[in-house]
Design a protein around this motif. Structure first.
Motif, PDB file in Angstrom:
ATOM      1  N   SER A 230       0.278   3.039  -2.947  1.00 42.20           N
ATOM      2  CA  SER A 230       0.217   1.576  -2.951  1.00 42.20           C
ATOM      3  C   SER A 230       1.603   0.978  -3.164  1.00 42.20           C
ATOM      4  CB  SER A 230      -0.740   1.090  -4.035  1.00 42.20           C
ATOM      5  OG  SER A 230      -0.251   1.437  -5.326  1.00 42.20           O
ATOM      6  N   TRP A 231       2.445   1.687  -3.914  1.00 42.80           N
ATOM      7  CA  TRP A 231       3.820   1.229  -4.105  1.00 42.80           C
ATOM      8  C   TRP A 231       4.625   1.372  -2.817  1.00 42.80           C
ATOM      9  CZ3 TRP A 231       8.391   4.460  -4.503  1.00 42.80           C
ATOM     10  CH2 TRP A 231       9.539   3.747  -4.819  1.00 42.80           C
ATOM     11  N   VAL A 232       4.410   2.487  -2.090  1.00 42.31           N
ATOM     12  CA  VAL A 232       5.173   2.751  -0.861  1.00 42.31           C
ATOM     13  C   VAL A 232       4.709   1.856   0.282  1.00 42.31           C
ATOM     14  CG1 VAL A 232       5.683   4.481   0.907  1.00 42.31           C
ATOM     15  CG2 VAL A 232       5.700   5.127  -1.511  1.00 42.31           C
ATOM     16  N   PHE A 233       3.388   1.760   0.499  1.00 48.49           N
ATOM     17  CA  PHE A 233       2.883   1.092   1.689  1.00 48.49           C
ATOM     18  C   PHE A 233       2.470  -0.367   1.452  1.00 48.49           C
ATOM     19  CE2 PHE A 233       2.094   5.635   2.551  1.00 48.49           C
ATOM     20  CZ  PHE A 233       2.752   5.742   3.769  1.00 48.49           C
ATOM     21  N   LEU A 234       2.012  -0.695   0.257  1.00 45.66           N
ATOM     22  CA  LEU A 234       1.574  -2.062  -0.013  1.00 45.66           C
ATOM     23  C   LEU A 234       2.597  -2.861  -0.805  1.00 45.66           C
ATOM     24  CD1 LEU A 234      -2.171  -1.387  -1.015  1.00 45.66           C
ATOM     25  CD2 LEU A 234      -1.229  -1.926   1.250  1.00 45.66           C
ATOM     26  N   ARG A 235       3.644  -2.195  -1.265  1.00 43.78           N
ATOM     27  CA  ARG A 235       4.685  -2.846  -2.066  1.00 43.78           C
ATOM     28  C   ARG A 235       4.127  -3.468  -3.338  1.00 43.78           C
ATOM     29  NH1 ARG A 235       8.680  -0.045  -0.097  1.00 43.78           N
ATOM     30  NH2 ARG A 235       8.991  -0.340   2.155  1.00 43.78           N
ATOM     31  N   GLU A 236       3.085  -2.848  -3.898  1.00 43.48           N
ATOM     32  CA  GLU A 236       2.524  -3.346  -5.154  1.00 43.48           C
ATOM     33  C   GLU A 236       3.453  -3.006  -6.310  1.00 43.48           C
ATOM     34  OE1 GLU A 236      -2.299  -3.115  -4.264  1.00 43.48           O
ATOM     35  OE2 GLU A 236      -1.389  -1.893  -5.827  1.00 43.48           O
ATOM     36  N   ARG A 237       3.603  -3.949  -7.212  1.00 42.92           N
ATOM     37  CA  ARG A 237       4.414  -3.726  -8.406  1.00 42.92           C
ATOM     38  C   ARG A 237       3.536  -3.089  -9.478  1.00 42.92           C
ATOM     39  NH1 ARG A 237       7.670  -8.299 -11.956  1.00 42.92           N
ATOM     40  NH2 ARG A 237       8.616  -6.847 -13.451  1.00 42.92           N
TER      41      ARG A 237
ATOM     42  N   GLN B 224      -5.879  -2.786   2.663  1.00 43.58           N
ATOM     43  CA  GLN B 224      -5.376  -3.510   3.829  1.00 43.58           C
ATOM     44  C   GLN B 224      -6.516  -4.083   4.668  1.00 43.58           C
ATOM     45  OE1 GLN B 224      -2.791  -0.112   5.213  1.00 43.58           O
ATOM     46  NE2 GLN B 224      -1.249  -1.717   5.354  1.00 43.58           N
TER      47      GLN B 224
END
Length: 291
Positions: free
Chosen positions: A98-105, A171
């Motif tokens: 989720s950090w890599v593909f969704l840019r979630e913090r 997504q």
């Protein structure tokens, strides 16, 4: 995730009565019969792009088809303890993707929750191994796992598939309703599994299946293909994927509880402590954030 753990535990008699590939095919088939009305396109839905269609296919291919094959064959080649420890990495893998593909913090509290969830399940797997050794109830000696490295690799591949399922689902919820996502990925699962299911069906005697087993199969199919997917996708509309991944810890917890309450299994004090630590991770993940 609690419902997933429940039907995973209750699927033991199903796997003993039906070939695995036939069981998976029937699951998707019953699910398709249960929700044809969910396939209809809502009036408010925008036309699907090729990107969305690819995501739907990947959601079913990775989360339904490939996950099932990797998990079943992986567990057959390695020990249950090793598989349990590897599966404990699902929350962390969901957070990473989720950090890599969704840019979630991802904040410190979520990482702490992930750590509690993983540590609790690892502790449970190790305590379960010790319990089996002490009671002498092990079905097979560890020496039989000649290809344990391959089994561990397949289980880890299943972890990546499950984490991808969570991230892709996040997504999809931005463009499709949870009901439509549930129906479409189940339909893809049925299509992918049909060649294998037909091959298994041609060699199987259906008259050997008891009526109670058919009833259990209907519950399993509805829970696995309809209820749990719809609940997960509905939750993902408002919950970050990394936080949602922490809830995968409820799968082994509920499976163990069903084993105790329904199948007559026992829990040791160490296993109760392991579950308490894992549940602490869920509490951390669900506490309201300070503004």
């Amino acid at each position: 995730m609690s419902l997933v753990g429940s039907y995973v535990a209750l699927s033991k008699p199903l796997a003993a009565a039906l070939p695995v590939l036939l069981l998976a095919w029937l699951r998707f088939g019953i699910g398709a019969l249960a929700m044809p009305h969910w396939l209809a396109k809502p009036a408010t839905e925008v036309p699907m792009t090729w990107h969305t269609k690819r995501l739907l296919f990947l959601e079913s291919f990775l989360g339904n088809f490939l996950f099932t094959l990797c998990m079943l064959y992986g567990v057959s080649l390695t020990s249950a303890v090793s598989a349990g420890i590897i599966m404990a990495t699902i929350p962390a893998m969901v957070a990473l993707l989720s950090w890599v593909f969704l840019r979630e913090r991802i904040g410190l509290r979520v990482w702490t929750a992930i750590g509690c969830a993983a540590f609790g399940i690892v502790l449970f797997a190790l305590s379960k191994s010790g319990q089996v050794t002490q009671t002498g109830h092990g079905l097979e000696p560890p020496s039989i796992y000649k290809d344990a490295w391959l089994g561990n690799l397949l289980v880890f591949a299943a972890v990546v598939c499950e984490a991808s399922y969570a991230v892709i689902g996040k997504q999809l919820t931005g463009v499709l309703t949870p009901k439509r996502i549930t129906a479409l990925i189940n339909l893809w699962g049925f299509i992918l599994m049909t060649p294998f299911g037909l091959y298994a069906a041609m060699k199987f005697d259906f008259l050997t299946v008891r009526p109670a087993t058919w009833l259990l199969l209907v519950f399993y199919a509805l829970a696995a293909s309809v209820w749990t997917v719809w609940l997960w996708m509905t939750g993902l509309k408002t919950v970050p994927a990394a936080s949602a991944g922490v809830f995968t810890v409820m799968l082994p917890i509920s499976a163990a509880l069903v084993g105790v309450l329904v199948l007559g299994e026992t829990l040791s004090g160490m296993q109760v402590l392991a579950f308490a630590i894992a549940l602490a991770g869920v509490v951390l993940a669900t506490l309201p954030a300070q503004r």
